[in-house]
Design an enzyme around this catalytic site. Sequence first.
Site, PDB file in Angstrom:
ATOM      1  N   ASP A  13       0.871  -1.164   0.000  1.00  0.00           N
ATOM      2  CA  ASP A  13       0.000   0.000   0.000  1.00  0.00           C
ATOM      3  C   ASP A  13       0.915   1.223   0.000  1.00  0.00           C
ATOM      4  O   ASP A  13       2.113   1.113   0.284  1.00  0.00           O
ATOM      5  CB  ASP A  13      -0.880  -0.036   1.248  1.00  0.00           C
ATOM      6  CG  ASP A  13      -1.700   1.211   1.424  1.00  0.00           C
ATOM      7  OD1 ASP A  13      -2.391   1.611   0.470  1.00  0.00           O
ATOM      8  OD2 ASP A  13      -1.642   1.794   2.518  1.00  0.00           O
ATOM      9  N   ASP A  15      -0.186   5.126   1.043  1.00  0.00           N
ATOM     10  CA  ASP A  15      -0.458   6.061   2.140  1.00  0.00           C
ATOM     11  C   ASP A  15      -0.442   5.326   3.476  1.00  0.00           C
ATOM     12  O   ASP A  15      -1.193   4.371   3.682  1.00  0.00           O
ATOM     13  CB  ASP A  15      -1.815   6.743   1.944  1.00  0.00           C
ATOM     14  CG  ASP A  15      -1.782   7.784   0.848  1.00  0.00           C
ATOM     15  OD1 ASP A  15      -0.906   8.651   0.889  1.00  0.00           O
ATOM     16  OD2 ASP A  15      -2.632   7.720  -0.057  1.00  0.00           O
TER      17      ASP A  15
END
Length: 219
Positions: A13, A15
């Site tokens: 991922d 953020d």
Amino acid sequence: MTWRVECEAFLFDMDGTLVDSTPLIERIWRGWAARRDIDVDYLLQHIHGRRGVETIRLVAPHLDAESEVHELLAEEMADMTGVTAIPGAADFVERLHPAQWAIVTSAPRDIALAKLRVAGVPQPQWIIAADDVDVGKPHPEPYLKGAALLGKHPAHCVAFEDAESGIHSAHQAGMPVVVITHAAGADITGLASVQIGHYNELQLSHANGQLQLARERVA
């Protein structure tokens, strides 16, 4: 006691996992909530790890989600003040071969690339972004597409996540999940294989085309 896993690729991922843009994201969403008279506390429970359009459909189904998210993304692109790298993230991915990792993010591709550049995190060869999936996290589609992009079976990949929706997405795709607690806090899903606050807690090695990842932890 040592947690250890062997795999062929890592899916990150962005953020909260490679880049800490929480102050930016929450600032923009708080402003939007105030303009649209949306309960900000309820909103903040649903913004992390989801595509913006899906968040808006969830918290404000009476609004035109596509139009609203276009405005939000323009605001985000215009001011990335406060975007920084998660501690140890840049050094960690620099140790990987380009074919061994990809990013699976709920951000649009241009936003993702801009954040990586501002934070000083290397850009991967492969990205699955918001615009590449029909259904975003917590559905498994993003991580399944990430594994397919690298030509790997999902079970032979390890996902790195921080948000509840992303953890569910990777877990449903059949991947062990390393949860980064630096920005989001401890995993509340109970699905993490291991939790770390900093990439330096991990021991990474390469052998016979395999990635070996380990972390010492208290029994």
